[in-house]
Motif scaffolding. Structure first.
Motif, PDB file in Angstrom:
ATOM      1  N   GLY A  26       0.825  -1.192   0.000  1.00  0.00           N
ATOM      2  CA  GLY A  26       0.000   0.000   0.000  1.00  0.00           C
ATOM      3  C   GLY A  26       0.866   1.250   0.000  1.00  0.00           C
ATOM      4  O   GLY A  26       2.093   1.183   0.007  1.00  0.00           O
ATOM      5  N   ARG A  27       0.189   2.360   0.022  1.00  0.00           N
ATOM      6  CA  ARG A  27       0.895   3.639  -0.037  1.00  0.00           C
ATOM      7  C   ARG A  27       1.402   4.010   1.347  1.00  0.00           C
ATOM      8  O   ARG A  27       0.621   4.160   2.278  1.00  0.00           O
ATOM      9  N   ILE A  28       2.690   4.134   1.489  1.00  0.00           N
ATOM     10  CA  ILE A  28       3.303   4.464   2.772  1.00  0.00           C
ATOM     11  C   ILE A  28       4.212   5.663   2.574  1.00  0.00           C
ATOM     12  O   ILE A  28       5.213   5.565   1.870  1.00  0.00           O
ATOM     13  N   PHE A  29       3.856   6.779   3.180  1.00  0.00           N
ATOM     14  CA  PHE A  29       4.685   7.983   3.093  1.00  0.00           C
ATOM     15  C   PHE A  29       5.742   7.990   4.188  1.00  0.00           C
ATOM     16  O   PHE A  29       6.899   8.299   3.953  1.00  0.00           O
ATOM     17  N   SER A  30       5.317   7.617   5.391  1.00  0.00           N
ATOM     18  CA  SER A  30       6.260   7.554   6.503  1.00  0.00           C
ATOM     19  C   SER A  30       5.683   6.659   7.593  1.00  0.00           C
ATOM     20  O   SER A  30       4.508   6.322   7.581  1.00  0.00           O
ATOM     21  N   PHE A  31       6.531   6.291   8.539  1.00  0.00           N
ATOM     22  CA  PHE A  31       6.091   5.512   9.693  1.00  0.00           C
ATOM     23  C   PHE A  31       7.065   5.769  10.826  1.00  0.00           C
ATOM     24  O   PHE A  31       8.155   6.314  10.621  1.00  0.00           O
ATOM     25  N   ASN A  32       6.689   5.357  12.031  1.00  0.00           N
ATOM     26  CA  ASN A  32       7.571   5.514  13.176  1.00  0.00           C
ATOM     27  C   ASN A  32       8.256   4.213  13.567  1.00  0.00           C
ATOM     28  O   ASN A  32       9.455   4.180  13.794  1.00  0.00           O
ATOM     29  N   THR A  33       7.466   3.157  13.695  1.00  0.00           N
ATOM     30  CA  THR A  33       8.022   1.903  14.190  1.00  0.00           C
ATOM     31  C   THR A  33       7.446   0.700  13.455  1.00  0.00           C
ATOM     32  O   THR A  33       6.345   0.748  12.908  1.00  0.00           O
ATOM     33  N   MET A  34       8.208  -0.374  13.483  1.00  0.00           N
ATOM     34  CA  MET A  34       7.744  -1.693  13.080  1.00  0.00           C
ATOM     35  C   MET A  34       7.899  -2.561  14.320  1.00  0.00           C
ATOM     36  O   MET A  34       8.900  -2.408  15.046  1.00  0.00           O
ATOM     37  N   GLY A  35       6.958  -3.443  14.549  1.00  0.00           N
ATOM     38  CA  GLY A  35       7.069  -4.217  15.767  1.00  0.00           C
ATOM     39  C   GLY A  35       6.352  -5.543  15.714  1.00  0.00           C
ATOM     40  O   GLY A  35       5.547  -5.801  14.824  1.00  0.00           O
ATOM     41  N   ALA A  49       9.099  -7.079  20.342  1.00  0.00           N
ATOM     42  CA  ALA A  49      10.251  -6.316  19.855  1.00  0.00           C
ATOM     43  C   ALA A  49       9.766  -5.221  18.927  1.00  0.00           C
ATOM     44  O   ALA A  49       8.757  -5.382  18.242  1.00  0.00           O
ATOM     45  N   THR A  50      10.493  -4.113  18.919  1.00  0.00           N
ATOM     46  CA  THR A  50      10.207  -3.034  17.983  1.00  0.00           C
ATOM     47  C   THR A  50      11.508  -2.526  17.381  1.00  0.00           C
ATOM     48  O   THR A  50      12.588  -2.664  17.968  1.00  0.00           O
ATOM     49  N   ILE A  51      11.367  -1.922  16.216  1.00  0.00           N
ATOM     50  CA  ILE A  51      12.496  -1.253  15.578  1.00  0.00           C
ATOM     51  C   ILE A  51      11.975   0.059  15.021  1.00  0.00           C
ATOM     52  O   ILE A  51      10.920   0.104  14.367  1.00  0.00           O
ATOM     53  N   THR A  52      12.673   1.134  15.311  1.00  0.00           N
ATOM     54  CA  THR A  52      12.220   2.437  14.872  1.00  0.00           C
ATOM     55  C   THR A  52      12.678   2.721  13.449  1.00  0.00           C
ATOM     56  O   THR A  52      13.510   1.999  12.882  1.00  0.00           O
ATOM     57  N   ARG A  53      12.158   3.815  12.933  1.00  0.00           N
ATOM     58  CA  ARG A  53      12.552   4.217  11.592  1.00  0.00           C
ATOM     59  C   ARG A  53      14.054   4.479  11.534  1.00  0.00           C
ATOM     60  O   ARG A  53      14.703   4.233  10.514  1.00  0.00           O
ATOM     61  N   GLY A  65      18.309 -11.531  23.711  1.00  0.00           N
ATOM     62  CA  GLY A  65      19.345 -12.511  23.475  1.00  0.00           C
ATOM     63  C   GLY A  65      18.889 -13.721  22.688  1.00  0.00           C
ATOM     64  O   GLY A  65      19.725 -14.528  22.255  1.00  0.00           O
ATOM     65  N   ARG A  66      17.579 -13.869  22.497  1.00  0.00           N
ATOM     66  CA  ARG A  66      17.064 -15.021  21.749  1.00  0.00           C
ATOM     67  C   ARG A  66      16.381 -14.597  20.450  1.00  0.00           C
ATOM     68  O   ARG A  66      16.401 -15.338  19.467  1.00  0.00           O
ATOM     69  N   PHE A  67      15.759 -13.424  20.448  1.00  0.00           N
ATOM     70  CA  PHE A  67      15.025 -12.936  19.284  1.00  0.00           C
ATOM     71  C   PHE A  67      15.736 -11.716  18.698  1.00  0.00           C
ATOM     72  O   PHE A  67      16.335 -10.927  19.432  1.00  0.00           O
ATOM     73  N   THR A  68      15.624 -11.564  17.392  1.00  0.00           N
ATOM     74  CA  THR A  68      16.201 -10.411  16.716  1.00  0.00           C
ATOM     75  C   THR A  68      15.197  -9.850  15.719  1.00  0.00           C
ATOM     76  O   THR A  68      14.682 -10.595  14.881  1.00  0.00           O
ATOM     77  N   ILE A  69      14.937  -8.556  15.834  1.00  0.00           N
ATOM     78  CA  ILE A  69      14.063  -7.900  14.863  1.00  0.00           C
ATOM     79  C   ILE A  69      14.930  -7.198  13.819  1.00  0.00           C
ATOM     80  O   ILE A  69      15.968  -6.614  14.155  1.00  0.00           O
ATOM     81  N   SER A  70      14.503  -7.278  12.577  1.00  0.00           N
ATOM     82  CA  SER A  70      15.248  -6.612  11.513  1.00  0.00           C
ATOM     83  C   SER A  70      14.257  -6.178  10.435  1.00  0.00           C
ATOM     84  O   SER A  70      13.081  -6.532  10.486  1.00  0.00           O
ATOM     85  N   PHE A  97       2.667  -1.964  12.342  1.00  0.00           N
ATOM     86  CA  PHE A  97       3.328  -0.870  11.642  1.00  0.00           C
ATOM     87  C   PHE A  97       2.782   0.402  12.286  1.00  0.00           C
ATOM     88  O   PHE A  97       1.599   0.702  12.156  1.00  0.00           O
ATOM     89  N   GLY A  98       3.636   1.103  13.026  1.00  0.00           N
ATOM     90  CA  GLY A  98       3.163   2.174  13.862  1.00  0.00           C
ATOM     91  C   GLY A  98       3.245   3.564  13.265  1.00  0.00           C
ATOM     92  O   GLY A  98       4.229   3.919  12.634  1.00  0.00           O
TER      93      GLY A  98
END
Length: 122
Positions: A26-35, A49-53, A65-70, A97-98
């Motif tokens: 879809g159309r995504i202009f911007s976002f803050n976080t993925m989690g 887990a979350t990862i910021t822009r 130590g067991r999970f990794t977000i990417s 998608f935050g």
């Protein structure tokens, strides 16, 4: 409209690994976080887990130590690599998608995937 499609859940033995994927379309202009969040039967939905822009990550203490977000920004896809899985990791995992904006002046909206079940057998 933004849609999130998850994949990668399933049944795994204790100590095993799985990788979850969440592809956004879809159309995504911007976002803050993925989690990633999870909800075990009879329990509330909790952050995994979350990862910021900007690339900063945050993990629940139970998975550090067991999970990794990417993420792969080029294809608007993010991942959760899960290792050393335990029975208590069994849950439905939801991607999020935050604060997504579809245009510079649109309101920020959170989007959720439909959930994927991860079952860890003892």
């Amino acid at each position: 409209q933004v849609q999130l499609v998850e994949s990668g859940g399933g049944l795994v033995q204790t100590g095993g690994s799985l990788r979850l994927s969440c592809a956004a379309s879809g159309r995504i202009f911007s976002f803050n976080t993925m989690g990633w969040y999870r909800q075990a039967p009879g329990k509330q939905r909790d952050l995994v887990a979350t990862i910021t822009r900007g690339g900063s990550t945050n993990y629940a203490d139970s998975v550090k130590g067991r999970f990794t977000i990417s993420r792969d920004n080029a294809v608007n896809t993010f991942y959760l690599q899960m290792g050393s899985l335990k029975p208590e990791d069994t849950a439905v995992y939801y991607c999020n998608f935050g604060a997504v904006r579809i245009a510079w002046n649109s309101r920020a909206v959170d989007y959720w995937g439909e959930g994927t079940l991860v079952t860890v057998s003892s």
